[in-house]
Design a protein around this motif. Sequence first.
Motif, short mmCIF file in Angstrom:
data_model
loop_
_atom_site.label_atom_id
_atom_site.label_comp_id
_atom_site.label_asym_id
_atom_site.label_seq_id
_atom_site.Cartn_x
_atom_site.Cartn_y
_atom_site.Cartn_z
N LEU A 118 0.82 -1.22 0.00
CA LEU A 118 0.00 0.00 0.00
C LEU A 118 0.85 1.27 0.00
O LEU A 118 0.55 2.22 -0.72
CB LEU A 118 -0.96 -0.01 1.20
N PHE A 119 1.90 1.31 0.81
CA PHE A 119 2.78 2.48 0.83
C PHE A 119 3.41 2.70 -0.55
O PHE A 119 3.58 3.82 -1.00
CB PHE A 119 3.88 2.35 1.87
N ALA A 120 3.77 1.59 -1.21
CA ALA A 120 4.37 1.71 -2.54
C ALA A 120 3.35 2.21 -3.56
O ALA A 120 3.69 3.00 -4.44
CB ALA A 120 4.95 0.37 -2.98
N GLU A 121 2.11 1.75 -3.45
CA GLU A 121 1.08 2.14 -4.43
C GLU A 121 0.60 3.58 -4.22
O GLU A 121 0.48 4.34 -5.18
CB GLU A 121 -0.13 1.20 -4.32
N THR A 122 0.27 3.93 -2.97
CA THR A 122 -0.38 5.23 -2.73
C THR A 122 0.38 6.16 -1.82
O THR A 122 -0.04 7.29 -1.63
CB THR A 122 -1.80 5.01 -2.13
N GLY A 123 1.48 5.69 -1.24
CA GLY A 123 2.26 6.53 -0.34
C GLY A 123 1.86 6.34 1.11
O GLY A 123 0.76 5.88 1.42
N ARG A 160 10.59 1.95 -4.05
CA ARG A 160 9.64 3.04 -4.26
C ARG A 160 9.36 3.79 -2.95
O ARG A 160 9.37 5.02 -2.91
CB ARG A 160 8.35 2.47 -4.85
N ILE A 161 9.13 3.04 -1.90
CA ILE A 161 8.84 3.64 -0.60
C ILE A 161 10.02 4.48 -0.12
O ILE A 161 9.85 5.63 0.29
CB ILE A 161 8.50 2.55 0.44
N LEU A 162 11.19 3.92 -0.17
CA LEU A 162 12.37 4.61 0.36
C LEU A 162 12.63 5.91 -0.39
O LEU A 162 12.84 6.96 0.24
CB LEU A 162 13.58 3.69 0.28
N PHE A 163 12.59 5.88 -1.71
CA PHE A 163 12.86 7.10 -2.46
C PHE A 163 11.72 8.11 -2.33
O PHE A 163 11.96 9.30 -2.23
CB PHE A 163 13.15 6.79 -3.93
N ARG A 164 10.48 7.65 -2.31
CA ARG A 164 9.35 8.57 -2.17
C ARG A 164 9.34 9.21 -0.79
O ARG A 164 9.19 10.42 -0.66
CB ARG A 164 8.04 7.84 -2.41
N GLU A 165 9.48 8.42 0.24
CA GLU A 165 9.34 8.92 1.60
C GLU A 165 10.59 9.66 2.10
O GLU A 165 10.52 10.36 3.10
CB GLU A 165 8.96 7.79 2.55
N ALA A 166 11.72 9.53 1.41
CA ALA A 166 12.93 10.23 1.82
C ALA A 166 12.75 11.75 1.76
O ALA A 166 13.40 12.48 2.50
CB ALA A 166 14.12 9.81 0.96
N ASP A 167 11.86 12.21 0.92
CA ASP A 167 11.60 13.65 0.82
C ASP A 167 10.88 14.21 2.04
O ASP A 167 11.03 15.37 2.37
CB ASP A 167 10.77 13.98 -0.42
N THR A 168 10.07 13.38 2.70
CA THR A 168 9.23 13.89 3.78
C THR A 168 9.45 13.25 5.14
O THR A 168 8.96 13.76 6.13
CB THR A 168 7.74 13.74 3.42
N HIS A 169 10.17 12.14 5.19
CA HIS A 169 10.38 11.45 6.47
C HIS A 169 11.86 11.26 6.73
O HIS A 169 12.55 10.60 5.96
CB HIS A 169 9.65 10.10 6.48
N ARG A 170 12.28 11.84 7.81
CA ARG A 170 13.70 11.83 8.16
C ARG A 170 14.26 10.40 8.24
O ARG A 170 15.39 10.14 7.82
CB ARG A 170 13.92 12.57 9.47
N THR A 171 13.50 9.47 8.75
CA THR A 171 13.97 8.09 8.88
C THR A 171 14.30 7.49 7.52
O THR A 171 15.33 6.84 7.36
CB THR A 171 12.93 7.22 9.60
N ALA A 172 13.45 7.73 6.54
CA ALA A 172 13.72 7.22 5.19
C ALA A 172 14.95 7.90 4.61
O ALA A 172 15.81 7.25 4.01
CB ALA A 172 12.51 7.43 4.30
N ARG A 173 15.06 9.21 4.80
CA ARG A 173 16.22 9.94 4.31
C ARG A 173 17.50 9.45 5.00
O ARG A 173 18.53 9.25 4.36
CB ARG A 173 16.02 11.44 4.54
N ASP A 174 17.43 9.24 6.32
CA ASP A 174 18.59 8.75 7.06
C ASP A 174 19.00 7.36 6.58
O ASP A 174 20.19 7.06 6.46
CB ASP A 174 18.32 8.72 8.56
N ARG A 175 18.02 6.50 6.29
CA ARG A 175 18.33 5.15 5.81
C ARG A 175 18.99 5.22 4.44
O ARG A 175 19.95 4.52 4.16
CB ARG A 175 17.07 4.28 5.76
N LEU A 176 18.47 6.07 3.57
CA LEU A 176 19.05 6.23 2.24
C LEU A 176 20.48 6.75 2.34
O LEU A 176 21.38 6.27 1.64
CB LEU A 176 18.17 7.18 1.42
N THR A 177 20.71 7.70 3.24
CA THR A 177 22.06 8.22 3.47
C THR A 177 22.98 7.13 4.00
O THR A 177 24.12 6.97 3.53
CB THR A 177 22.02 9.40 4.46
N ALA A 178 22.49 6.35 4.96
CA ALA A 178 23.30 5.26 5.52
C ALA A 178 23.61 4.20 4.45
O ALA A 178 24.73 3.69 4.40
CB ALA A 178 22.58 4.62 6.71
#
Length: 190
Positions: A15-20, A94-112
């Motif tokens: 669901l997060f991948a489909e609609t965010g 999809r979730i990680l790249f989409r949510e990295a813009d608005t959720h610090r945890t996703a951005r931090d994971r992408l950075t790590a």
Amino acid sequence: MSDSRTRILDAAETLFAETGYEATSPARIARAADVPKGLVFHYFPQKMDVLLTLIDERTEIEESPEEPPPADPAGALRRLADRLPLRASPSMRRILFREADTHRTARDRLTALNHELVHRARRALELALPGSRGDAARLEVAAATFATVLLYQENLFHLTGAHIDPGALADLITRALSLSICVTSTWRPS
């Protein structure tokens, strides 16, 4: 891990991948997982906990068994690319790249993930190209280039379906690095 918890995470990933994340309610996750809504809150007290758990549990770079130093630097990078976690799940990518813009945890994971990928690429190159150890700057650039292109590829694939062959990328980077090391080691200022 319980079957219900896994079903909740699987449903949330889809669901997060489909609609965010923002557009997905806990009730919708419960319906998709075929569990009572209260069970979602039992495992994940807040909806954000579902996202955090997905990111923490489903975006690790796979560990590889200790291998002897590779003789083939491009092969070492290809093996690293094969262990990139996001290849296993287009939904998590999809979730990680989409949510990295608005959720610090996703951005931090992408950075790590980026830092870990650069570190592992550099280590693989050092082991495969023993003459490169004295050239830290070139190794860092080669490793960072490899990581950047691979992570960009993950996002590009999600957006366009275009694919960059990690093997070709590994060959290109290692040939350029090998040539650079060869030229540097044979050139001596007068």
